[in-house]
Motif scaffolding. Structure first.
Motif, PDB file in Angstrom:
ATOM      1  N   GLN A 194      39.443  34.801  41.557  1.00 21.50           N
ATOM      2  CA  GLN A 194      40.855  35.008  41.884  1.00 21.50           C
ATOM      3  C   GLN A 194      41.385  36.342  41.355  1.00 21.50           C
ATOM      4  O   GLN A 194      42.598  36.538  41.269  1.00 21.50           O
ATOM      5  CB  GLN A 194      41.687  33.858  41.294  1.00 21.50           C
TER       6      GLN A 194
ATOM      7  N   ALA B  68      44.812  31.048  43.669  1.00 23.70           N
ATOM      8  CA  ALA B  68      46.071  31.682  43.271  1.00 23.70           C
ATOM      9  C   ALA B  68      46.860  32.263  44.440  1.00 23.70           C
ATOM     10  O   ALA B  68      48.037  32.597  44.274  1.00 23.70           O
ATOM     11  CB  ALA B  68      45.775  32.793  42.261  1.00 23.70           C
ATOM     12  N   GLU B  69      46.255  32.385  45.606  1.00 21.26           N
ATOM     13  CA  GLU B  69      46.903  33.103  46.701  1.00 21.26           C
ATOM     14  C   GLU B  69      48.260  32.519  47.068  1.00 21.26           C
ATOM     15  O   GLU B  69      49.246  33.256  47.229  1.00 21.26           O
ATOM     16  CB  GLU B  69      46.005  33.118  47.942  1.00 21.26           C
TER      17      GLU B  69
ATOM     18  N   ARG C 100      53.192  31.598  55.948  1.00 18.52           N
ATOM     19  CA  ARG C 100      53.130  33.041  56.189  1.00 18.52           C
ATOM     20  C   ARG C 100      53.721  33.401  57.551  1.00 18.52           C
ATOM     21  O   ARG C 100      54.414  34.417  57.692  1.00 18.52           O
ATOM     22  CB  ARG C 100      51.682  33.524  56.101  1.00 18.52           C
TER      23      ARG C 100
ATOM     24  N   GLU D 190      41.738  39.363  42.436  1.00 22.51           N
ATOM     25  CA  GLU D 190      42.659  40.159  43.261  1.00 22.51           C
ATOM     26  C   GLU D 190      44.088  39.642  43.143  1.00 22.51           C
ATOM     27  O   GLU D 190      45.035  40.415  42.932  1.00 22.51           O
ATOM     28  CB  GLU D 190      42.207  40.123  44.720  1.00 22.51           C
ATOM     29  N   TRP D 191      44.249  38.319  43.245  1.00 25.34           N
ATOM     30  CA  TRP D 191      45.590  37.735  43.212  1.00 25.34           C
ATOM     31  C   TRP D 191      46.174  37.756  41.805  1.00 25.34           C
ATOM     32  O   TRP D 191      47.385  37.971  41.625  1.00 25.34           O
ATOM     33  CB  TRP D 191      45.549  36.314  43.767  1.00 25.34           C
TER      34      TRP D 191
ATOM     35  N   THR E 193      51.914  25.221  47.414  1.00 23.40           N
ATOM     36  CA  THR E 193      51.432  25.592  46.081  1.00 23.40           C
ATOM     37  C   THR E 193      51.073  24.372  45.237  1.00 23.40           C
ATOM     38  O   THR E 193      50.350  24.506  44.248  1.00 23.40           O
ATOM     39  CB  THR E 193      52.489  26.413  45.312  1.00 23.40           C
TER      40      THR E 193
ATOM     41  N   ARG F 187      50.426  30.732  45.376  1.00 24.05           N
ATOM     42  CA  ARG F 187      51.474  30.944  44.378  1.00 24.05           C
ATOM     43  C   ARG F 187      51.895  32.409  44.302  1.00 24.05           C
ATOM     44  O   ARG F 187      53.084  32.711  44.123  1.00 24.05           O
ATOM     45  CB  ARG F 187      50.995  30.435  43.015  1.00 24.05           C
ATOM     46  N   VAL F 188      50.947  33.310  44.451  1.00 24.10           N
ATOM     47  CA  VAL F 188      51.310  34.728  44.427  1.00 24.10           C
ATOM     48  C   VAL F 188      52.177  35.072  45.636  1.00 24.10           C
ATOM     49  O   VAL F 188      53.192  35.770  45.514  1.00 24.10           O
ATOM     50  CB  VAL F 188      50.046  35.611  44.384  1.00 24.10           C
ATOM     51  N   ARG F 189      51.797  34.587  46.800  1.00 15.49           N
ATOM     52  CA  ARG F 189      52.608  34.858  47.997  1.00 15.49           C
ATOM     53  C   ARG F 189      53.994  34.231  47.862  1.00 15.49           C
ATOM     54  O   ARG F 189      54.995  34.808  48.304  1.00 15.49           O
ATOM     55  CB  ARG F 189      51.895  34.339  49.244  1.00 15.49           C
TER      56      ARG F 189
ATOM     57  N   ILE G 244      47.652  41.131  41.138  1.00 13.17           N
ATOM     58  CA  ILE G 244      48.973  41.303  41.762  1.00 13.17           C
ATOM     59  C   ILE G 244      50.048  40.653  40.899  1.00 13.17           C
ATOM     60  O   ILE G 244      51.119  41.232  40.661  1.00 13.17           O
ATOM     61  CB  ILE G 244      48.974  40.707  43.179  1.00 13.17           C
ATOM     62  N   ALA G 245      49.768  39.439  40.408  1.00 14.34           N
ATOM     63  CA  ALA G 245      50.741  38.741  39.562  1.00 14.34           C
ATOM     64  C   ALA G 245      51.030  39.532  38.292  1.00 14.34           C
ATOM     65  O   ALA G 245      52.189  39.664  37.868  1.00 14.34           O
ATOM     66  CB  ALA G 245      50.222  37.348  39.222  1.00 14.34           C
TER      67      ALA G 245
END
Length: 245
Positions: free
Chosen positions: A232, A191-192, A166, A234-235, A185, A194-196, A238-239
């Motif tokens: 997970q 999941a954070e 990050r 939240e993430w 990853t 992989r989503v990022r 997003i996905a």
């Protein structure tokens, strides 16, 4: 008996109870400033869970108390450090500084700890980097993480690795960030990462690869137990939004 007098007597009784049980702050202020409603809040948050007992009730009481007075724990730990300046007390205060958004103070405490003979620990260096990143200083966080890796080459932390990726992304070193994201990853729990990674792939125009990352994550999580999916959520949301865009 007039209603106002009843409310006054109730408020006085509850303030007395709060004082006797070590809960005077912030309840005295709340009860006095919001008559009746403050008293009802004290009964619901403090007395009913006390009557019922059990860890769940205690946790609920703690959550509500934190919302009412989010810096109570910070003040307690500050007083403890003033009384006894130990590594454990300073590290505990630094961690609480992070919780309440006092990131610069947290960094200062971690610096003090790391400067002590028995405070030379990679966990404190990582926490310092997290504080630096939180106060929007990714270059400083990256320098701290580089120094950590040089000082403790065998130290492993998925959270630290993700923070490194990050930080690289934040300062514009995108190719390096992508490489670090891809590496982290492979073992990061949750999941954070992989989503990022997928979001950064999208940012650099590699949309097809990003969609593959999001899709594989969602397929995998559909087979996971519900409690993991909930943790997970939240993430995963997003996905899903990225795939439907």
């Amino acid at each position: 008996m007039p209603v106002a007098l009843v409310i006054l007597l109730l408020d006085i009784s509850l303030i007395y109870h709060a004082a006797r049980t070590g809960r005077l702050q912030p309840w005295a202020f709340i009860i006095l400033m919001v008559p009746l409603i403050g008293a009802l809040a004290y009964i619901v948050v403090e007395l009913i869970p006390e009557w019922w007992g059990g860890p769940g009730a205690a946790q609920a009481r703690k959550r509500v108390a934190n919302r009412l007075d989010p810096e109570k724990r910070y003040r307690e730990l500050s007083d403890r450090l003033a009384t006894s300046d130990t590594i454990a007390n300073r590290a505990a205060l630094a961690a609480e500084c992070q919780n309440v958004g006092r990131f610069e103070e947290a960094e200062s405490h971690y610096d003090r700890v790391l400067g002590l003979p028995q405070g030379d620990d990679p966990a404190y260096a990582l926490a310092k980097a997290q504080a630096q990143f939180a106060r929007k200083q990714p270059a400083e966080a990256l320098a701290t993480l580089d120094a950590l890796r040089e000082r403790w080459p065998d130290f492993e932390s998925a959270e630290g690795h993700l923070l490194y990726a990050r930080s690289l992304a934040e300062i514009g070193r995108l190719d390096e960030a992508l490489a670090e994201y891809q590496a982290v990853t492979q073992y990061f729990q949750g999941a954070e990462a992989r989503v990022r990674y997928g979001l950064l792939l999208q940012l650099v125009g590699r949309t097809g690869e990003a969609r593959m990352v999001f899709n594989e994550l969602l397929i995998q999580m559909r087979r996971a137990p519900k409690y993991l999916r909930d943790a997970q959520a939240e993430w995963l949301s997003i996905a899903e939004k990225q795939l439907s865009a």
